[in-house]
Design an enzyme around this catalytic site. Structure first.
Site, PDB file in Angstrom:
ATOM      1  N   ARG A  67      21.149 -36.624 -36.187  1.00 29.43           N
ATOM      2  CA  ARG A  67      22.415 -36.952 -36.860  1.00 29.43           C
ATOM      3  C   ARG A  67      22.647 -38.459 -36.865  1.00 29.43           C
ATOM      4  NH1 ARG A  67      28.427 -36.286 -35.591  1.00 29.43           N
ATOM      5  NH2 ARG A  67      29.329 -36.172 -37.672  1.00 29.43           N
ATOM      6  N   HIS A  71      23.248 -40.770 -40.159  1.00 24.39           N
ATOM      7  CA  HIS A  71      24.412 -41.639 -40.299  1.00 24.39           C
ATOM      8  C   HIS A  71      24.031 -43.110 -40.324  1.00 24.39           C
ATOM      9  CE1 HIS A  71      27.921 -38.718 -39.482  1.00 24.39           C
ATOM     10  NE2 HIS A  71      26.885 -38.061 -39.954  1.00 24.39           N
ATOM     11  N   ASP A  72      22.849 -43.429 -39.826  1.00 20.36           N
ATOM     12  CA  ASP A  72      22.362 -44.793 -39.967  1.00 20.36           C
ATOM     13  C   ASP A  72      21.846 -45.026 -41.380  1.00 20.36           C
ATOM     14  OD1 ASP A  72      21.679 -47.389 -39.239  1.00 20.36           O
ATOM     15  OD2 ASP A  72      19.640 -46.810 -38.663  1.00 20.36           O
ATOM     16  N   GLY A  77      21.121 -47.871 -45.376  1.00 20.94           N
ATOM     17  CA  GLY A  77      19.708 -47.963 -45.040  1.00 20.94           C
ATOM     18  C   GLY A  77      19.483 -47.910 -43.537  1.00 20.94           C
ATOM     19  N   SER A  81      22.352 -50.074 -37.873  1.00 21.75           N
ATOM     20  CA  SER A  81      23.731 -50.580 -37.887  1.00 21.75           C
ATOM     21  C   SER A  81      24.697 -49.581 -37.249  1.00 21.75           C
ATOM     22  CB  SER A  81      24.179 -50.912 -39.310  1.00 21.75           C
ATOM     23  OG  SER A  81      24.082 -49.777 -40.130  1.00 21.75           O
ATOM     24  N   ASN A  96      35.127 -41.329 -32.084  1.00 24.17           N
ATOM     25  CA  ASN A  96      33.690 -41.553 -32.258  1.00 24.17           C
ATOM     26  C   ASN A  96      32.868 -40.688 -31.309  1.00 24.17           C
ATOM     27  OD1 ASN A  96      33.873 -42.689 -29.758  1.00 24.17           O
ATOM     28  ND2 ASN A  96      33.716 -44.798 -30.436  1.00 24.17           N
ATOM     29  N   PRO A 166      28.651 -37.696 -46.884  1.00 23.76           N
ATOM     30  CA  PRO A 166      29.241 -36.472 -47.433  1.00 23.76           C
ATOM     31  C   PRO A 166      30.188 -35.795 -46.441  1.00 23.76           C
ATOM     32  CG  PRO A 166      26.956 -36.108 -46.792  1.00 23.76           C
ATOM     33  CD  PRO A 166      27.204 -37.573 -46.647  1.00 23.76           C
ATOM     34  N   HIS A 196      21.291 -28.556 -39.828  1.00 23.87           N
ATOM     35  CA  HIS A 196      22.394 -27.835 -39.187  1.00 23.87           C
ATOM     36  C   HIS A 196      21.905 -26.530 -38.556  1.00 23.87           C
ATOM     37  CE1 HIS A 196      25.620 -30.140 -41.737  1.00 23.87           C
ATOM     38  NE2 HIS A 196      25.054 -30.889 -40.813  1.00 23.87           N
ATOM     39  N   THR A 197      20.629 -26.432 -38.310  1.00 24.22           N
ATOM     40  CA  THR A 197      20.063 -25.302 -37.570  1.00 24.22           C
ATOM     41  C   THR A 197      20.124 -25.529 -36.064  1.00 24.22           C
ATOM     42  OG1 THR A 197      18.189 -23.791 -37.436  1.00 24.22           O
ATOM     43  CG2 THR A 197      17.652 -26.124 -37.519  1.00 24.22           C
ATOM     44  N   ASP A 246      24.381 -23.273 -35.801  1.00 19.90           N
ATOM     45  CA  ASP A 246      23.584 -22.078 -36.100  1.00 19.90           C
ATOM     46  C   ASP A 246      23.841 -21.074 -34.987  1.00 19.90           C
ATOM     47  OD1 ASP A 246      21.659 -20.113 -36.462  1.00 19.90           O
ATOM     48  OD2 ASP A 246      19.967 -21.415 -35.942  1.00 19.90           O
ATOM     49  N   ASP A 254      14.589 -24.272 -36.382  1.00 17.65           N
ATOM     50  CA  ASP A 254      13.853 -23.230 -37.105  1.00 17.65           C
ATOM     51  C   ASP A 254      14.574 -22.992 -38.432  1.00 17.65           C
ATOM     52  OD1 ASP A 254      16.186 -21.911 -36.420  1.00 17.65           O
ATOM     53  OD2 ASP A 254      15.262 -20.645 -34.891  1.00 17.65           O
TER      54      ASP A 254
HETATM   55  C1  HEM Z   1      24.854 -32.236 -46.577  1.00 21.05           C
HETATM   56  C2  HEM Z   1      25.881 -32.940 -46.156  1.00 21.05           C
HETATM   57  C3  HEM Z   1      26.278 -32.991 -44.708  1.00 21.05           C
HETATM   58  C4  HEM Z   1      27.525 -32.806 -44.235  1.00 21.05           C
HETATM   59  C5  HEM Z   1      28.770 -32.523 -45.048  1.00 21.05           C
HETATM   60  C6  HEM Z   1      27.461 -32.900 -42.792  1.00 21.05           C
HETATM   61  C7  HEM Z   1      28.542 -32.797 -41.950  1.00 21.05           C
HETATM   62  C8  HEM Z   1      28.453 -32.680 -40.581  1.00 21.05           C
HETATM   63  C9  HEM Z   1      29.588 -32.501 -39.704  1.00 21.05           C
HETATM   64  C10 HEM Z   1      31.031 -32.485 -40.141  1.00 21.05           C
HETATM   65  C11 HEM Z   1      29.094 -32.328 -38.452  1.00 21.05           C
HETATM   66  C12 HEM Z   1      29.889 -32.020 -37.184  1.00 21.05           C
HETATM   67  C13 HEM Z   1      30.392 -33.240 -36.480  1.00 21.05           C
HETATM   68  C14 HEM Z   1      31.208 -32.813 -35.300  1.00 21.05           C
HETATM   69  O1  HEM Z   1      32.264 -32.237 -35.509  1.00 21.05           O
HETATM   70  O2  HEM Z   1      30.769 -33.030 -34.157  1.00 21.05           O
HETATM   71  C15 HEM Z   1      27.665 -32.402 -38.525  1.00 21.05           C
HETATM   72  C16 HEM Z   1      26.811 -32.254 -37.467  1.00 21.05           C
HETATM   73  C17 HEM Z   1      25.461 -32.421 -37.546  1.00 21.05           C
HETATM   74  N1  HEM Z   1      24.747 -32.844 -38.666  1.00 21.05           N
HETATM   75 FE1  HEM Z   1      25.450 -32.933 -40.529  1.00 21.05          FE
HETATM   76  N2  HEM Z   1      26.171 -33.125 -42.428  1.00 21.05           N
HETATM   77  C18 HEM Z   1      25.418 -33.206 -43.555  1.00 21.05           C
HETATM   78  C19 HEM Z   1      24.075 -33.498 -43.629  1.00 21.05           C
HETATM   79  C20 HEM Z   1      23.278 -33.685 -42.524  1.00 21.05           C
HETATM   80  C21 HEM Z   1      21.933 -34.196 -42.567  1.00 21.05           C
HETATM   81  C22 HEM Z   1      21.224 -34.677 -43.838  1.00 21.05           C
HETATM   82  C23 HEM Z   1      21.468 -34.197 -41.290  1.00 21.05           C
HETATM   83  C24 HEM Z   1      20.141 -34.650 -40.774  1.00 21.05           C
HETATM   84  C25 HEM Z   1      19.019 -34.602 -41.444  1.00 21.05           C
HETATM   85  C26 HEM Z   1      22.524 -33.650 -40.462  1.00 21.05           C
HETATM   86  C27 HEM Z   1      22.411 -33.388 -39.122  1.00 21.05           C
HETATM   87  C28 HEM Z   1      23.437 -32.930 -38.321  1.00 21.05           C
HETATM   88  C29 HEM Z   1      23.258 -32.496 -36.952  1.00 21.05           C
HETATM   89  C30 HEM Z   1      21.936 -32.355 -36.207  1.00 21.05           C
HETATM   90  C31 HEM Z   1      24.538 -32.194 -36.447  1.00 21.05           C
HETATM   91  C32 HEM Z   1      24.882 -31.752 -35.017  1.00 21.05           C
HETATM   92  C33 HEM Z   1      25.057 -32.996 -34.190  1.00 21.05           C
HETATM   93  C34 HEM Z   1      25.229 -32.740 -32.706  1.00 21.05           C
HETATM   94  O3  HEM Z   1      25.086 -31.617 -32.246  1.00 21.05           O
HETATM   95  O4  HEM Z   1      25.515 -33.714 -31.998  1.00 21.05           O
HETATM   96  N3  HEM Z   1      23.610 -33.393 -41.236  1.00 21.05           N
HETATM   97  N4  HEM Z   1      27.301 -32.634 -39.843  1.00 21.05           N
HETATM   98  C1  NAG Z   2      29.401 -44.105 -29.174  1.00 21.60           C
HETATM   99  C2  NAG Z   2      30.508 -45.066 -29.066  1.00 21.60           C
HETATM  100  O1  NAG Z   2      30.548 -46.070 -29.730  1.00 21.60           O
HETATM  101  N1  NAG Z   2      31.453 -44.758 -28.190  1.00 21.60           N
HETATM  102  C3  NAG Z   2      32.626 -45.543 -27.989  1.00 21.60           C
HETATM  103  C4  NAG Z   2      33.844 -44.819 -28.537  1.00 21.60           C
HETATM  104  O2  NAG Z   2      35.019 -45.489 -28.224  1.00 21.60           O
HETATM  105  C5  NAG Z   2      35.226 -45.635 -26.835  1.00 21.60           C
HETATM  106  C6  NAG Z   2      36.574 -46.239 -26.654  1.00 21.60           C
HETATM  107  O3  NAG Z   2      37.525 -45.508 -27.341  1.00 21.60           O
HETATM  108  C7  NAG Z   2      34.130 -46.481 -26.222  1.00 21.60           C
HETATM  109  O4  NAG Z   2      34.313 -46.595 -24.829  1.00 21.60           O
HETATM  110  C8  NAG Z   2      32.792 -45.822 -26.503  1.00 21.60           C
HETATM  111  O5  NAG Z   2      31.741 -46.653 -26.068  1.00 21.60           O
END
Ligand code: HEM
Ligand code: NAG
Ligand code: NAG
Ligand code: NAG
Ligand code: NAG
Length: 344
Positions: A67, A71-72, A77, A81, A96, A166, A196-197, A246, A254
């Site tokens: 993720r 987001h990077d 690009g 950052s 954050n 997005p 999102h698996t 998932d 998977d």
């Molecule tokens: C298609 C559009 C996408 C949307 C709308 C989206 C949105 C989100 C949102 C809202 C979350 C949950 C954040 C939270 O509440 O903690 C999330 C989690 C996640 N996203 Fe996406 N995402 C998208 C595409 C992607 C892509 C392209 C990837 C990577 C290739 C990705 C990988 C992940 C992963 C692995 C998580 C879980 C992160 C964790 O467990 O820390 N997502 N996404």
């Molecule tokens: C990942 C990250 O940047 N975490 C920061 C989120 O904000 C808190 C303060 O509100 C910082 O202490 C974390 O380093």
């Protein structure tokens, strides 16, 4: 005879020289797999060992890394950052916490180990991609090819660029437009959504999926919606409860995510909608039926994503701390970066 052999050798030598100069010309401006081979021969082992050791402690580092990479790369690009922190991080209104510290720490620990072994030769951007590649394999996912030579950005993406990420409320045409704006096609959208698996999301980002605000477009399994509602009723203070993306195999990379969509247990509207829309339905079904088809496309799409809009050559810098530019750019708010806006 002897002179013909000599001539052949000379021609071969000339060809090899030409090939080599082509490769080094490419190296100067672009990426190559062996970019750090001479300057940091231990790189891949350092990354692999630290990722494996961290994964043994916390399998969540794998979704967290992938993720972070998304987001990077997506806003401006793959220039690391997203890792920048700054003065105003505490003042930032958007939480954050959803970019996981375990993965941010890992990237910085790898940087420190790599720079200790090789000097400041490898960027945080390259390290982020390498660590993600290795973590994906640890979690059961496919291997994707990584070319190296990225440089780190000097400043975070602007808020406007961060806002191009997005949202989970997007419908398929909006998702296609969003990805299309970054030169990612429908196959990239459907396969990369398969990330999102594994991993988790927090209640506020999917509250439109359960009553009383329930939106039945796209349709959600009513029992699943009830379970989400019951779970998120306990989300006090807000953002403390999480839900696996998932429900079948929450920690494994998977193709079960696509099964979830078939039985209408996709967590976000942006997930669930993929099985309904004519532009994405066939591919979504194909990935549910064939994990290898999913893995093949996912690996290709990851290569594409990890090579978006790179800084190379003498652009940017090799950061000596992934969270801080080597020389903070005056007047630029480094805290207001992708990671901080990306909570929703
Ligand atoms: C298609 C559009 C996408 C949307 C709308 C989206 C949105 C989100 C949102 C809202 C979350 C949950 C954040 C939270 O509440 O903690 C999330 C989690 C996640 N996203 Fe996406 N995402 C998208 C595409 C992607 C892509 C392209 C990837 C990577 C290739 C990705 C990988 C992940 C992963 C692995 C998580 C879980 C992160 C964790 O467990 O820390 N997502 N996404
Ligand atoms: C990942 C990250 O940047 N975490 C920061 C989120 O904000 C808190 C303060 O509100 C910082 O202490 C974390 O380093
Ligand atoms: C943070 O803000 C304070 C007060 O405005 C300032 O003195 C300091 O130099 C800033 N630090 C960085 C790293 O920008
Ligand atoms: C894609 O780019 C166009 C042109 O800049 C813009 O109007 C549109 O809103 C973008 N799509 C999304 C979903 O951001
Ligand atoms: C999700 O919630 C569970 C159960 O409360 C908790 O053990 C886990 O650490 C949380 N995961 C994340 C990434 O916050």
């Amino acid at each position: 005879m002897a002179s013909r052999a000599t001539a052949t050798v000379l021609v071969l030598a000339a060809l090899i020289c030409a090939a080599q100069s082509t490769i080094s010309a490419a190296d100067a401006g672009g990426l190559s797999r062996g970019f750090h081979a001479a300057s940091c021969p231990g790189l891949e082992k350092i990354v692999g060992d630290l990722v494996a050791e961290t994964f043994r402690r916390d399998v969540g580092v794998a979704p967290a890394l992938i993720r972070i990479l998304f987001h990077d790369c997506f806003p401006q690009g793959c220039d690391a950052s997203v890792l920048l922190t700054g003065n105003n991080s505490e003042l930032n209104a958007v939480p954050n916490q959803t970019l996981r510290p375990v993965a941010l720490d890992l990237i910085e620990r790898i940087r420190a180990a790599v720079h200790a072994a090789c000097g400041p030769t490898v960027s945080c951007a390259d390290i982020t991609v390498l660590a993600t590649r290795d973590a994906l394999v640890q979690a059961g996912g496919p291997h994707f090819d990584v070319a190296l030579g990225r440089r780190d950005g000097l400043a975070p993406a602007s808020q406007d660029l961060v806002d191009t990420l997005p949202a989970p409320s997007f419908d398929v045409p909006t998702l296609i437009s969003s990805f299309g704006n970054r030169s990612l096609d429908v196959a990239d959208l459907v396969s990369l959504s398969g990330a999102h698996t594994f991993g988790v999301a927090h209640c506020p980002v999917f509250s439109d999926r359960f009553a009383p605000n329930i939106d039945l477009n796209p349709l959600i399994d009513p029992l699943f919606a009830r379970r989400l509602r019951a779970k998120c009723a306990k989300d006090v203070p807000q953002g403390t409860v999480n839900q696996t993306l998932d429900v079948r195999t929450p920690d494994v990379f998977d193709n079960k995510y696509y099964f979830d969509l078939i039985v209408r247990q996709g967590l976000f509207k942006s997930d669930q909608a993929l099985i309904d829309h004519p532009d994405t339905r066939l591919l979504t079904t194909r990935f549910a039926l064939s994990q290898s088809a999913f893995f093949r496309q996912f690996a290709m799409s990851m290569v594409k994503m990890s090579n978006m809009d790179l800084l190379t050559g003498t652009q940017g810098e090799i950061r000596q701390n992934c969270a801080v530019p080597n020389r903070r750019v005056e007047g630029i708010e480094t805290a207001n970066d992708e990671g901080h806006a990306a909570a929703m």
